[in-house]
Scaffold this motif. Structure first.
Motif, short mmCIF file in Angstrom:
data_model
loop_
_atom_site.label_atom_id
_atom_site.label_comp_id
_atom_site.label_asym_id
_atom_site.label_seq_id
_atom_site.Cartn_x
_atom_site.Cartn_y
_atom_site.Cartn_z
N PRO A 20 0.78 -1.25 0.00
CA PRO A 20 0.00 0.00 0.00
C PRO A 20 0.81 1.29 0.00
CG PRO A 20 -0.14 -1.09 2.12
CD PRO A 20 0.58 -2.02 1.22
N VAL A 21 2.12 1.19 0.11
CA VAL A 21 2.93 2.41 0.01
C VAL A 21 3.80 2.27 -1.24
CG1 VAL A 21 4.61 3.91 1.13
CG2 VAL A 21 2.91 2.70 2.51
N MET A 22 3.53 3.11 -2.22
CA MET A 22 4.27 3.01 -3.46
C MET A 22 5.20 4.21 -3.63
SD MET A 22 0.78 3.43 -5.60
CE MET A 22 1.18 3.95 -7.25
N ILE A 23 6.18 4.06 -4.50
CA ILE A 23 7.05 5.21 -4.78
C ILE A 23 6.40 6.01 -5.90
CG2 ILE A 23 9.31 5.98 -5.58
CD1 ILE A 23 10.60 3.66 -4.20
N GLY A 24 6.19 7.29 -5.62
CA GLY A 24 5.45 8.14 -6.55
C GLY A 24 6.28 8.57 -7.75
N SER A 25 5.62 9.28 -8.64
CA SER A 25 6.20 9.59 -9.93
C SER A 25 7.38 10.55 -9.86
CB SER A 25 5.11 10.17 -10.83
OG SER A 25 3.97 10.48 -10.08
N MET A 26 8.57 10.05 -10.17
CA MET A 26 9.75 10.89 -10.30
C MET A 26 10.48 10.41 -11.54
SD MET A 26 10.99 11.24 -6.34
CE MET A 26 10.89 9.51 -5.93
N SER A 27 10.73 11.33 -12.46
CA SER A 27 11.16 10.90 -13.79
C SER A 27 12.66 10.68 -13.89
CB SER A 27 10.74 11.95 -14.83
OG SER A 27 11.47 13.13 -14.62
N VAL A 28 13.00 9.87 -14.90
CA VAL A 28 14.39 9.79 -15.31
C VAL A 28 14.62 11.13 -16.01
CG1 VAL A 28 16.08 8.43 -16.60
CG2 VAL A 28 13.91 7.41 -15.96
N GLY A 29 15.44 11.93 -15.44
CA GLY A 29 15.59 13.29 -15.99
C GLY A 29 15.51 14.25 -14.83
N ALA A 30 14.40 14.20 -14.15
CA ALA A 30 14.32 14.95 -12.90
C ALA A 30 15.31 14.33 -11.93
CB ALA A 30 12.91 14.90 -12.33
N LEU A 31 15.35 13.00 -11.91
CA LEU A 31 16.32 12.29 -11.07
C LEU A 31 17.53 11.93 -11.92
CD1 LEU A 31 14.15 9.76 -8.98
CD2 LEU A 31 14.76 12.12 -8.44
N SER A 32 18.64 11.80 -11.26
CA SER A 32 19.86 11.41 -11.96
C SER A 32 19.79 9.93 -12.32
CB SER A 32 21.07 11.67 -11.07
OG SER A 32 21.03 10.80 -9.95
N PRO A 33 20.58 9.49 -13.27
CA PRO A 33 20.57 8.06 -13.63
C PRO A 33 20.86 7.16 -12.43
CG PRO A 33 21.84 9.32 -15.23
CD PRO A 33 21.49 10.26 -14.13
N THR A 34 21.81 7.57 -11.58
CA THR A 34 22.16 6.71 -10.44
C THR A 34 21.01 6.65 -9.42
OG1 THR A 34 23.39 8.64 -9.67
CG2 THR A 34 24.68 6.79 -10.49
N MET A 35 20.34 7.77 -9.25
CA MET A 35 19.23 7.79 -8.27
C MET A 35 18.08 6.92 -8.76
SD MET A 35 18.15 8.87 -5.42
CE MET A 35 16.59 8.72 -4.56
N TRP A 36 17.70 7.11 -10.02
CA TRP A 36 16.55 6.38 -10.55
C TRP A 36 16.86 4.88 -10.59
CZ3 TRP A 36 13.82 3.39 -13.96
CH2 TRP A 36 12.46 3.67 -14.07
N GLU A 37 18.10 4.58 -10.98
CA GLU A 37 18.51 3.18 -11.04
C GLU A 37 18.50 2.56 -9.64
OE1 GLU A 37 22.02 0.68 -13.24
OE2 GLU A 37 22.64 2.36 -11.97
N GLY A 38 18.93 3.34 -8.66
CA GLY A 38 18.93 2.86 -7.27
C GLY A 38 17.52 2.54 -6.79
N LEU A 39 16.59 3.45 -7.09
CA LEU A 39 15.19 3.21 -6.71
C LEU A 39 14.67 1.95 -7.41
CD1 LEU A 39 13.60 6.81 -6.90
CD2 LEU A 39 14.27 5.56 -4.84
N ALA A 40 14.96 1.85 -8.69
CA ALA A 40 14.46 0.72 -9.48
C ALA A 40 15.03 -0.61 -8.97
CB ALA A 40 14.80 0.92 -10.96
N MET A 41 16.30 -0.59 -8.62
CA MET A 41 16.91 -1.82 -8.10
C MET A 41 16.31 -2.18 -6.74
SD MET A 41 20.93 -1.96 -9.11
CE MET A 41 21.43 -0.51 -8.24
N GLY A 42 16.09 -1.16 -5.93
CA GLY A 42 15.49 -1.39 -4.61
C GLY A 42 14.11 -2.01 -4.73
N ILE A 43 13.31 -1.46 -5.63
CA ILE A 43 11.96 -1.97 -5.88
C ILE A 43 12.01 -3.43 -6.31
CG2 ILE A 43 10.06 -1.80 -7.57
CD1 ILE A 43 9.83 0.24 -5.44
N THR A 44 12.91 -3.71 -7.23
CA THR A 44 13.02 -5.06 -7.76
C THR A 44 13.43 -6.04 -6.66
OG1 THR A 44 13.65 -4.08 -9.85
CG2 THR A 44 14.02 -6.43 -9.62
N TYR A 45 14.38 -5.63 -5.83
CA TYR A 45 14.83 -6.49 -4.73
C TYR A 45 13.67 -6.76 -3.76
CZ TYR A 45 17.73 -8.25 -0.89
OH TYR A 45 18.28 -9.03 0.10
N LEU A 46 12.92 -5.72 -3.46
CA LEU A 46 11.79 -5.88 -2.53
C LEU A 46 10.80 -6.91 -3.06
CD1 LEU A 46 11.19 -2.16 -1.53
CD2 LEU A 46 11.71 -4.01 0.07
N ASN A 47 10.53 -6.85 -4.37
CA ASN A 47 9.59 -7.79 -4.97
C ASN A 47 10.15 -9.20 -5.04
OD1 ASN A 47 6.92 -6.63 -6.30
ND2 ASN A 47 8.46 -5.02 -6.36
#
Lengths: 553, 375
Positions: free
Chosen positions: A198-225
């Motif tokens: 029920p707690v999701m990560i909201g919309s933050m774009s590749v662009g607004a965020l740096s590649p390393t930040m967005w990739e970090g979030l994406a990897m974290g999400i994938t690990y959690l799943n």
């Protein structure tokens, strides 16, 4: 007579006009220059001062004047080079010789409009006061009449649904031999639904965020799943996603967002035939809580090679999204065309929902969505949401708080008997003071089916320096000192995406424990306590009355 | 934590059996009320099975008002029963306890059961509203072959008060609850068992999900989903909604109030429906701790537990007579001649269903299907 302005520097600003004043200690400073090198605003520069000292040495008074030149760290009095208080200087100083200090009597906002350009920044609404969500507490504690549950031992199911849920009386079923089955021959469309955390990560774009930040979030999400089996999902923000992610099986944990600029959608559409999994959902952005009624904006200096490829635009151009989808001039059109088009793109297998800014008109939007058989949810982003770039006035003065907005919408759904058909997603200021679990649980009990977080993740996972005292908040100029909201490799190399991913996982695991610690004393463990308004109270009678909950003191 | 005692039998039994069963579980109720629902009535009511019975309590003026309203509505009085009240210390005597048997208005004589049920519900709700403010009219049920009796007090005291030991009042299904009051004001409408259109249930425990459930039920747009002076009334209405309104077989009641996890549903033969039902009836999930005992219009009785199994409950008996009670001592009192080794203690996934006339007991397990039969 010649004016004396130039003589006494009367038109220059004093440091007392600035929001942060640099406290520099000459006696500690080793003059290494690191602080002036890292300052994203060039607010401090190496400088020299003429020094005159009078000393007397020997048995009898014999004053002597000595003149010398001293190297100093000087704070700029140019408003363009104001100190944002980010304190990166103190981070790199080997001798603790420098730090910014908040100046509560500054006149920054009256001065930051040179050239007729209003103040623009990133961040969130600058309001350090306690938010409504932090005025709520959980007061229905299971005591004796029913046992409080053991958060450590009981089984908790902290899950919610994303997608439109048919009411039971519209569900095509057949009953035979004491069993009920779905009617396979029915022509009734059963919308897709996802079970998510029920707690999701909201919309933050590749662009607004740096590649390393967005990739970090994406990897974290994938690990959690994949490893923790927590179905946390993340929205891409506007501007598409890396192609290899679109074509990977991990896309099912992501929600691509389409906004009024349609950036990135050429690439997404071209990738559809190659997708091995459906995305979790599609979000249509109509508004953003931080700058409601204003479009998206990615400044040209952030549009580098990677971003231009993902978004399908030239390098180095500003990418403004209009305040509204230009092809849509009415809600029924927007809802009918946009939502259904997006459904069709994935063969009606993917939930599609709109996201709007918190607004007094949210109930009207919801009313229209309720009567549309495809709208999968409504995401409402309150005024305390964050953004990468906006006018200060939009952030500080525009928008609607999320608490009463979500409550009003939920109660409207209850009145119509539709509270389980369209999930409400609440966002904007969740965890503003760090109380992520409590804020999220409060919103759920006010009626949200899910909660979206953004700034909290940036602060918790990557150490974002921003706060409600206008600290840092330079996400818009591409000079993020943490490397979170920049496309400059020199800056984003500072950020280790593995560490970000690790922090994402840590945050979610601790959030999960805290949610259990909240739900357990309330006696709730089987289903999410959506709308359990008897469990929360406010410490302010006006807030309590407005939200239809009890007041406690 | 209240105590529950339900007996279902092939023969007519006296409510005293339930009362004595409650007495053995006395530590679990505080004399704040007893409710009785009798279904499939014998004695003087045996010949009136097709006529609706209005059960309730009135003041003298309320009774007049009620009589006027009923005759204005076209109902013709067929029979009237009043308990022989014997004042007992500690029980406040009200003016008139009654169970009136009526014949339907002429225009409803040939109407369908559904239309008749809707009329009876409408009349009950109107009467309730008429007496709501000054408690001059309190009505518990208006339905054929159902009689409800409620009052504040200890079950044994109340059985004396109503003269149940001397009464010819008998039935084949009797639900009784001895209340442990957890509200400050004692309201008779908060006293279990609850009843709506042929469905009755009683509960012990606390319903932590009460508010979302109440909001969901009241927003269904169906008359009758009102009141909720007790958080347990929603269990009766969930039963009515799922079994009658949605038409799901009784065993699905268990899936509605204690939904399985997604991964648990995967192994169910009806997994597509079970998964969707879990989603679309999410708001009706109870979160315990609760033991629910109830009956359906066709005479099935059942017991279910919350998903955490935090309340006691046992079912046992002999073919032709089974009891569903909170504790084993209550079962010993109700049916001493049974083999206790066959008693069933329903756990978190179980729903015990006793067939009409107490012929057979079956256990439905959400994961394994039908797992046990006694007959």
């Amino acid at each position: 007579m010649e004016p004396a302005a130039r003589l006494d520097q009367n038109h220059e600003l004093t440091l007392k006009d600035f929001p942060y004043i640099i406290r520099w200690r000459s006696d500690r400073c080793k003059r290494c220059g690191r602080c002036t090198a890292v300052c994203p605003m060039l607010a401090i520069t190496p400088s020299v001062t003429a020094k005159r000292t009078v000393g007397s040495f020997g048995p009898v008074p014999n004053p002597k004047v000595e003149r010398s030149v001293e190297t100093v760290v000087k704070q700029s009095s140019n408003i363009a080079n104001y100190c944002t208080g980010c304190a990166t200087c103190s981070l790199v100083c080997p001798n603790e010789a420098i730090e910014p200090e908040l100046n509560p009597t500054h006149k920054f906002l009256t001065l930051k409009n040179t050239g007729g350009h209003p103040y623009t920044r990133g961040g969130r609404r600058n309001d350090p006061l306690v938010s409504t969500l932090d005025r709520l507490k959980f007061t229905r504690i299971s005591m004796l009449t029913d046992p409080a549950l053991d958060a450590g031992r009981h089984e908790f199911r902290i899950r919610t649904y994303l997608g439109r849920i048919l009411p039971p009386d519209e569900l095509p079923v057949t009953v035979s031999d004491g069993n009920v089955a779905m009617d396979k021959n029915s022509k009734i469309f059963i919308p897709p639904v996802r079970e998510i955390y029920p707690v999701m990560i909201g919309s933050m774009s590749v662009g607004a965020l740096s590649p390393t930040m967005w990739e970090g979030l994406a990897m974290g999400i994938t690990y959690l799943n994949e490893v923790e089996h927590m179905p946390v999902v993340m929205c891409s923000g506007e501007g598409g996603m890396p192609l290899r992610l679109l074509k990977s099986r991990f896309i099912k944990y992501f929600i691509p967002q389409i906004a009024s600029g349609y950036f990135g959608w050429d690439e997404i559409i071209r990738a559809i035939p190659h997708m091995v999994e459906d995305p979790c959902a599609i979000e249509i952005k109509y508004g953003q809580g931080a700058k409601p009624g204003d479009g998206g904006l990615l400044m040209g200096h952030k549009v580098l090679k990677l971003i231009s490829e993902i978004r399908g635009v030239p390098i180095g151009v500003d990418l403004p999204s209009p305040p509204t989808h230009q092809t849509k001039y009415s809600i029924e059109e927007a809802v009918a065309k946009m939502i259904q088009s997006m459904y069709m793109a994935w063969g009606f297998r993917v939930p599609v929902y709109p996201k709007i800014s918190g607004s007094k008109t949210a109930k009207s939007v919801l009313n229209n969505l309720v009567r549309n058989p495809y709208a999968a949810a409504l995401s409402i982003d309150g005024e305390d949401g964050g953004t990468g770039a906006a006018y200060n006035v939009s952030m500080d003065k525009m928008g609607h708080p999320i608490a009463s907005n979500i409550r009003d919408c939920y109660l409207d759904l209850v009145k119509a008997g539709k509270q389980n058909e369209i999930p409400l997603i609440a966002a904007g200021g969740v965890g503003k003071k760090g109380n992520l679990a409590a804020n999220a649980a409060s919103l759920i009990m006010l009626g949200a089916s899910a909660v979206s977080i953004g700034k909290y993740m940036m602060q918790g996972a990557a150490g974002c320096l921003g706060d409600e005292n206008n600290r840092c908040n330079v996400c818009n100029i591409g000079r993020c000192p943490r490397g979170i909201t920049t496309q400059d490799p020199k800056l984003y190399r500072r950020l280790d995406s593995e560490k970000v991913a690790e922090r994402v996982v840590e945050i979610y695991k601790s959030l999960d424990v805290e949610l259990k610690k909240i739900f357990a004393p309330l006696g709730r463990s089987t289903e999410l306590p959506i709308g359990m308004s008897d469990a929360i109270s406010a410490d302010d009678p006006a807030i309590a009355e407005r939200l239809g909950i009890s007041y406690v003191c | 934590m209240c105590r529950l005692s339900a007996i279902t039998s092939g023969e007519y039994i006296s409510p005293m059996e339930n009362v004595l069963s409650l007495e053995t579980m006395k530590e679990g109720h505080d004399g704040s009320g007893m409710g009785l629902i009798l279904k499939d009535l014998g004695g003087e009511f045996e010949s009136f099975k097709k006529y609706p019975i209005l059960s309730g309590i009135c003041s003298k003026s309320g009774m007049k008002e009620l009589d006027n309203f009923m005759s204005a509505s076209g109902f013709k009085s067929v029979h009237s029963w009043h308990p022989k009240i014997k004042p007992v210390t500690g029980v406040k005597v009200r003016d008139c306890y009654f169970a009136n048997v009526y014949d339907y208005p002429d225009e409803f004589q040939d109407k369908s059961t559904t239309e008749k049920e809707a009329l009876l519900l409408d009349i009950r709700l109107k009467l309730r509203a008429m007496g709501q403010e000054d408690e001059s009219i309190i009505v518990f049920s208006f339905y054929p072959d159902i009689l409800t009796l409620k009052e504040v007090g200890d079950p044994i005291q109340l059985s004396e008060f109503f003269g149940l030991d001397q009464s010819s009042l008998k039935a084949k299904i009797i639900l009784a609850q001895g209340r442990q009051n957890t509200n400050y004001a004692i309201n008779l409408y908060a006293c279990h068992p609850f009843f709506i259109q042929g469905y009755g249930s009683m509960t012990n425990g606390e319903n932590t999900a009460f508010v979302p459930i109440r909001e969901y039920l009241t927003s269904r747009g169906l008359p009758g989903y009102i009141g909720y002076n007790s958080d347990s009334e929603v269990f009766t209405h969930i039963l009515h909604y799922t079994n009658k309104v949605l038409g799901y077989p009784l065993k699905y009641y268990k899936d509605v109030i204690t939904p399985l996890k997604k991964e648990e549903i995967e192994d169910r033969p009806d997994k597509d429906f079970a998964m969707y039902m879990k989603m679309c009836l999410r708001f009706l999930c109870i979160d315990g701790p609760n033991c629910v005992i109830g009956f359906t219009p066709d005479g099935h009785c059942f017991m279910v537990q919350d998903a955490k199994k935090l309340r006691p409950g046992v079912v046992g008996g002999v073919p032709g007579k089974y009891a569903l009670v909170s504790e084993q001592c209550g079962l010993n009192s109700a049916i001493s001649e049974r083999d206790p080794s066959t008693d069933i203690y329903p756990m978190r996934y179980d729903m015990v269903i006793v067939s009409p006339q107490a012929k057979e007991v079956r256990v439905w397990n959400q994961l394994q299907g039908w797992t046990k039969t006694m007959n």
